[in-house]
Design a protein around this motif. Structure first.
Motif, PDB file in Angstrom:
ATOM      1  N   ALA A 196      31.822 -20.712 -22.915  1.00  0.00           N
ATOM      2  CA  ALA A 196      31.990 -22.077 -22.418  1.00  0.00           C
ATOM      3  C   ALA A 196      32.807 -22.078 -21.139  1.00  0.00           C
ATOM      4  CB  ALA A 196      32.691 -22.930 -23.469  1.00  0.00           C
ATOM      5  N   VAL A 197      32.472 -23.005 -20.238  1.00  0.00           N
ATOM      6  CA  VAL A 197      33.346 -23.284 -19.095  1.00  0.00           C
ATOM      7  C   VAL A 197      33.820 -24.719 -19.266  1.00  0.00           C
ATOM      8  CG1 VAL A 197      32.498 -21.632 -17.407  1.00  0.00           C
ATOM      9  CG2 VAL A 197      31.263 -23.748 -17.719  1.00  0.00           C
ATOM     10  N   THR A 198      35.119 -24.897 -19.377  1.00  0.00           N
ATOM     11  CA  THR A 198      35.645 -26.207 -19.742  1.00  0.00           C
ATOM     12  C   THR A 198      37.082 -26.368 -19.271  1.00  0.00           C
ATOM     13  OG1 THR A 198      36.213 -27.653 -21.611  1.00  0.00           O
ATOM     14  CG2 THR A 198      36.292 -25.289 -21.998  1.00  0.00           C
ATOM     15  N   ALA A 199      37.469 -27.613 -19.052  1.00  0.00           N
ATOM     16  CA  ALA A 199      38.844 -27.902 -18.642  1.00  0.00           C
ATOM     17  C   ALA A 199      39.805 -27.888 -19.826  1.00  0.00           C
ATOM     18  CB  ALA A 199      38.907 -29.257 -17.945  1.00  0.00           C
ATOM     19  N   LEU A 200      39.278 -27.897 -21.062  1.00  0.00           N
ATOM     20  CA  LEU A 200      40.121 -27.917 -22.256  1.00  0.00           C
ATOM     21  C   LEU A 200      41.224 -28.967 -22.141  1.00  0.00           C
ATOM     22  CD1 LEU A 200      40.475 -24.067 -22.879  1.00  0.00           C
ATOM     23  CD2 LEU A 200      39.010 -25.644 -24.115  1.00  0.00           C
ATOM     24  N   ALA A 201      40.790 -30.194 -21.867  1.00  0.00           N
ATOM     25  CA  ALA A 201      41.738 -31.253 -21.527  1.00  0.00           C
ATOM     26  C   ALA A 201      42.467 -31.826 -22.743  1.00  0.00           C
ATOM     27  CB  ALA A 201      41.008 -32.384 -20.798  1.00  0.00           C
ATOM     28  N   MET A 202      41.849 -31.756 -23.906  1.00  0.00           N
ATOM     29  CA  MET A 202      42.412 -32.403 -25.087  1.00  0.00           C
ATOM     30  C   MET A 202      42.962 -31.375 -26.074  1.00  0.00           C
ATOM     31  SD  MET A 202      41.828 -35.571 -24.341  1.00  0.00           S
ATOM     32  CE  MET A 202      42.103 -36.409 -25.906  1.00  0.00           C
ATOM     33  N   VAL A 203      43.981 -31.789 -26.814  1.00  0.00           N
ATOM     34  CA  VAL A 203      44.526 -30.938 -27.870  1.00  0.00           C
ATOM     35  C   VAL A 203      43.419 -30.656 -28.885  1.00  0.00           C
ATOM     36  CG1 VAL A 203      46.189 -30.791 -29.745  1.00  0.00           C
ATOM     37  CG2 VAL A 203      46.851 -31.866 -27.573  1.00  0.00           C
ATOM     38  N   GLY A 204      43.244 -29.408 -29.237  1.00  0.00           N
ATOM     39  CA  GLY A 204      42.223 -29.037 -30.204  1.00  0.00           C
ATOM     40  C   GLY A 204      40.892 -28.651 -29.581  1.00  0.00           C
ATOM     41  N   ASP A 205      40.748 -28.813 -28.252  1.00  0.00           N
ATOM     42  CA  ASP A 205      39.485 -28.460 -27.606  1.00  0.00           C
ATOM     43  C   ASP A 205      39.159 -26.977 -27.781  1.00  0.00           C
ATOM     44  OD1 ASP A 205      38.908 -30.973 -26.806  1.00  0.00           O
ATOM     45  OD2 ASP A 205      39.328 -30.677 -24.678  1.00  0.00           O
ATOM     46  N   ARG A 206      40.168 -26.119 -27.655  1.00  0.00           N
ATOM     47  CA  ARG A 206      39.913 -24.683 -27.763  1.00  0.00           C
ATOM     48  C   ARG A 206      39.334 -24.343 -29.134  1.00  0.00           C
ATOM     49  NH1 ARG A 206      42.303 -20.414 -30.065  1.00  0.00           N
ATOM     50  NH2 ARG A 206      42.119 -18.362 -29.054  1.00  0.00           N
ATOM     51  N   ASP A 207      39.945 -24.874 -30.190  1.00  0.00           N
ATOM     52  CA  ASP A 207      39.460 -24.586 -31.542  1.00  0.00           C
ATOM     53  C   ASP A 207      38.056 -25.140 -31.746  1.00  0.00           C
ATOM     54  OD1 ASP A 207      41.824 -23.327 -32.124  1.00  0.00           O
ATOM     55  OD2 ASP A 207      42.743 -25.097 -33.043  1.00  0.00           O
ATOM     56  N   ARG A 208      37.792 -26.327 -31.184  1.00  0.00           N
ATOM     57  CA  ARG A 208      36.462 -26.915 -31.333  1.00  0.00           C
ATOM     58  C   ARG A 208      35.403 -26.078 -30.635  1.00  0.00           C
ATOM     59  NH1 ARG A 208      34.196 -32.761 -29.101  1.00  0.00           N
ATOM     60  NH2 ARG A 208      32.217 -32.688 -30.250  1.00  0.00           N
ATOM     61  N   VAL A 209      35.726 -25.547 -29.442  1.00  0.00           N
ATOM     62  CA  VAL A 209      34.792 -24.712 -28.696  1.00  0.00           C
ATOM     63  C   VAL A 209      34.425 -23.470 -29.506  1.00  0.00           C
ATOM     64  CG1 VAL A 209      34.642 -23.136 -26.714  1.00  0.00           C
ATOM     65  CG2 VAL A 209      35.385 -25.502 -26.382  1.00  0.00           C
ATOM     66  N   LEU A 210      35.415 -22.793 -30.050  1.00  0.00           N
ATOM     67  CA  LEU A 210      35.161 -21.573 -30.818  1.00  0.00           C
ATOM     68  C   LEU A 210      34.446 -21.874 -32.125  1.00  0.00           C
ATOM     69  CD1 LEU A 210      38.531 -19.713 -30.183  1.00  0.00           C
ATOM     70  CD2 LEU A 210      36.355 -19.422 -28.985  1.00  0.00           C
ATOM     71  N   ALA A 211      34.798 -22.990 -32.755  1.00  0.00           N
ATOM     72  CA  ALA A 211      34.152 -23.369 -34.010  1.00  0.00           C
ATOM     73  C   ALA A 211      32.686 -23.736 -33.798  1.00  0.00           C
ATOM     74  CB  ALA A 211      34.896 -24.544 -34.651  1.00  0.00           C
ATOM     75  N   ALA A 212      32.351 -24.184 -32.589  1.00  0.00           N
ATOM     76  CA  ALA A 212      30.969 -24.580 -32.297  1.00  0.00           C
ATOM     77  C   ALA A 212      30.041 -23.383 -32.138  1.00  0.00           C
ATOM     78  CB  ALA A 212      30.933 -25.437 -31.036  1.00  0.00           C
ATOM     79  N   GLY A 213      30.619 -22.196 -32.018  1.00  0.00           N
ATOM     80  CA  GLY A 213      29.794 -21.010 -31.894  1.00  0.00           C
ATOM     81  C   GLY A 213      29.951 -20.254 -30.591  1.00  0.00           C
ATOM     82  N   PHE A 214      30.773 -20.781 -29.684  1.00  0.00           N
ATOM     83  CA  PHE A 214      31.020 -20.055 -28.437  1.00  0.00           C
ATOM     84  C   PHE A 214      31.853 -18.806 -28.726  1.00  0.00           C
ATOM     85  CE2 PHE A 214      30.040 -24.275 -26.838  1.00  0.00           C
ATOM     86  CZ  PHE A 214      29.284 -24.004 -25.700  1.00  0.00           C
ATOM     87  N   ASP A 215      31.557 -17.743 -27.995  1.00  0.00           N
ATOM     88  CA  ASP A 215      32.297 -16.498 -28.174  1.00  0.00           C
ATOM     89  C   ASP A 215      33.604 -16.486 -27.401  1.00  0.00           C
ATOM     90  OD1 ASP A 215      30.307 -14.740 -29.747  1.00  0.00           O
ATOM     91  OD2 ASP A 215      29.090 -15.592 -28.138  1.00  0.00           O
ATOM     92  N   GLY A 216      33.759 -17.414 -26.488  1.00  0.00           N
ATOM     93  CA  GLY A 216      34.971 -17.527 -25.700  1.00  0.00           C
ATOM     94  C   GLY A 216      34.817 -18.634 -24.685  1.00  0.00           C
ATOM     95  N   TYR A 217      35.797 -18.764 -23.808  1.00  0.00           N
ATOM     96  CA  TYR A 217      35.731 -19.822 -22.810  1.00  0.00           C
ATOM     97  C   TYR A 217      36.440 -19.380 -21.539  1.00  0.00           C
ATOM     98  CZ  TYR A 217      40.525 -20.735 -24.299  1.00  0.00           C
ATOM     99  OH  TYR A 217      41.856 -20.599 -24.602  1.00  0.00           O
ATOM    100  N   ILE A 218      36.031 -19.983 -20.434  1.00  0.00           N
ATOM    101  CA  ILE A 218      36.660 -19.792 -19.131  1.00  0.00           C
ATOM    102  C   ILE A 218      37.106 -21.160 -18.657  1.00  0.00           C
ATOM    103  CG2 ILE A 218      36.302 -19.093 -16.729  1.00  0.00           C
ATOM    104  CD1 ILE A 218      34.166 -17.129 -17.783  1.00  0.00           C
ATOM    105  N   ALA A 219      38.352 -21.268 -18.277  1.00  0.00           N
ATOM    106  CA  ALA A 219      38.912 -22.572 -17.935  1.00  0.00           C
ATOM    107  C   ALA A 219      38.458 -23.033 -16.558  1.00  0.00           C
ATOM    108  CB  ALA A 219      40.443 -22.515 -17.994  1.00  0.00           C
ATOM    109  N   LYS A 220      38.231 -24.330 -16.444  1.00  0.00           N
ATOM    110  CA  LYS A 220      38.003 -24.972 -15.148  1.00  0.00           C
ATOM    111  C   LYS A 220      39.349 -25.453 -14.618  1.00  0.00           C
ATOM    112  CE  LYS A 220      33.251 -26.716 -15.649  1.00  0.00           C
ATOM    113  NZ  LYS A 220      32.426 -27.929 -15.686  1.00  0.00           N
TER     114      LYS A 220
END
Length: 277
Positions: free
Chosen positions: A81-105
């Motif tokens: 995922a590429v995301t700003a992770l603006a909200m509390v809990g966004d990181r956990d939601r991204v990983l729970a959705a099936g993404f293997d990781g994320y890169i911050a905007k």
């Protein structure tokens, strides 16, 4: 054989930046401007990695992840995922959705490719990207020419830097007309590359101010835009004194060639000097 990477992103500037950076370091980027199209492309051919924005209209990144991970063939493809992770809990939601990781905007041109490589198998990583991972700022080539880039969008400024700096240009940036004038008056610039539509005053206001200043008037001025695409827009820019009126998207080599032609015409780049291109 270069890794095939699919980028799913609805913001064209971010899409262009990520695609350019991956292509510049030997990867084979494919792009989709929305989630539904991205899923279709992912099903048409094999990819080594999929990079996906989260916040998109219609089929968003979470739905893309759901569809890809439900596919018995595609579920094994790393999904980032590429995301700003603006909200509390966004990181956990991204990983729970099936993404293997994320890169911050926002995307950082200096680290983006290295971050992407973390999710690629070792044999798919390019030698060019490995070399870029080592600190090399002190060894950047230089041709002694300075280009001022004026754009209210940081992603456009970053994209310009990532194209120009590897070819030896010193790049100064400004986010609007006032700052652009201040930078131009405080530094010796060989060319100005400016957006047209900016917050507050426009690029047309900027070129009027530049051409009215005796210290700046001779600097080659180039417009680049993704919104002012009509012929009368181009004519307006050229009549105000612009040397070129370019439209996005534009291939990096085409942009470099246009700027080099302007620099040569102004006597700031010697004939036969291609700025390490």
């Amino acid at each position: 054989m270069p890794a095939h990477i699919l980028i799913i992103e609805d913001n064209r500037a971010n899409l262009e930046l990520m695609s350019y950076l991956l292509g510049a370091f030997g990867y084979d980027p494919h792009t989709a401007g929305d989630g539904a199209t991205g899923v279709e492309i992912a099903r048409e051919r094999p990819f080594d990695l999929i990079v996906c924005d989260i916040h998109m209209p219609g089929v968003d990144g979470y739905e893309v992840a759901r569809r890809l991970k439900a596919d018995p063939v595609l579920r094994a493809v790393p999904l980032v995922a590429v995301t700003a992770l603006a909200m509390v809990g966004d990181r956990d939601r991204v990983l729970a959705a099936g993404f293997d990781g994320y890169i911050a905007k926002p995307i950082d041109p200096e680290t983006f490719v290295v971050r992407v490589e973390e999710y690629l198998r070792h044999e798919h990583r390019t030698a060019a990207a490995h070399a870029r991972a080592a600190p090399a700022a002190a060894n950047k080539p230089t041709n002694g020419l300075t280009i001022l880039v004026v754009d209210n969008l940081s992603v456009n400024r970053d994209l310009a830097c990532s194209i120009l700096e590897p070819h030896g240009y010193r790049v100064l940036t400004a986010d609007g007309v006032d700052q652009g004038l201040a930078v131009a008056r405080g530094h010796a610039c060989d060319l100005i590359l400016s957006d047209v539509c900016m917050t507050g005053e426009s690029g047309y206001d900027f070129i009027r101010a530049v051409k009215a200043d005796g210290r700046l008037a001779a600097i080659p001025f180039v417009f680049i835009t993704s919104t002012m695409l009509e012929e009368n827009d181009r004519v307006t820019g050229l009549c105000l004194g612009a040397a070129r009126f370019l439209c996005r998207p534009i291939e990096p080599d085409a942009l470099l060639a246009e700027l080099e032609a302007c620099l040569r015409a102004a006597g700031r780049l010697a004939l036969g000097d291609d700025s390490d291109r």
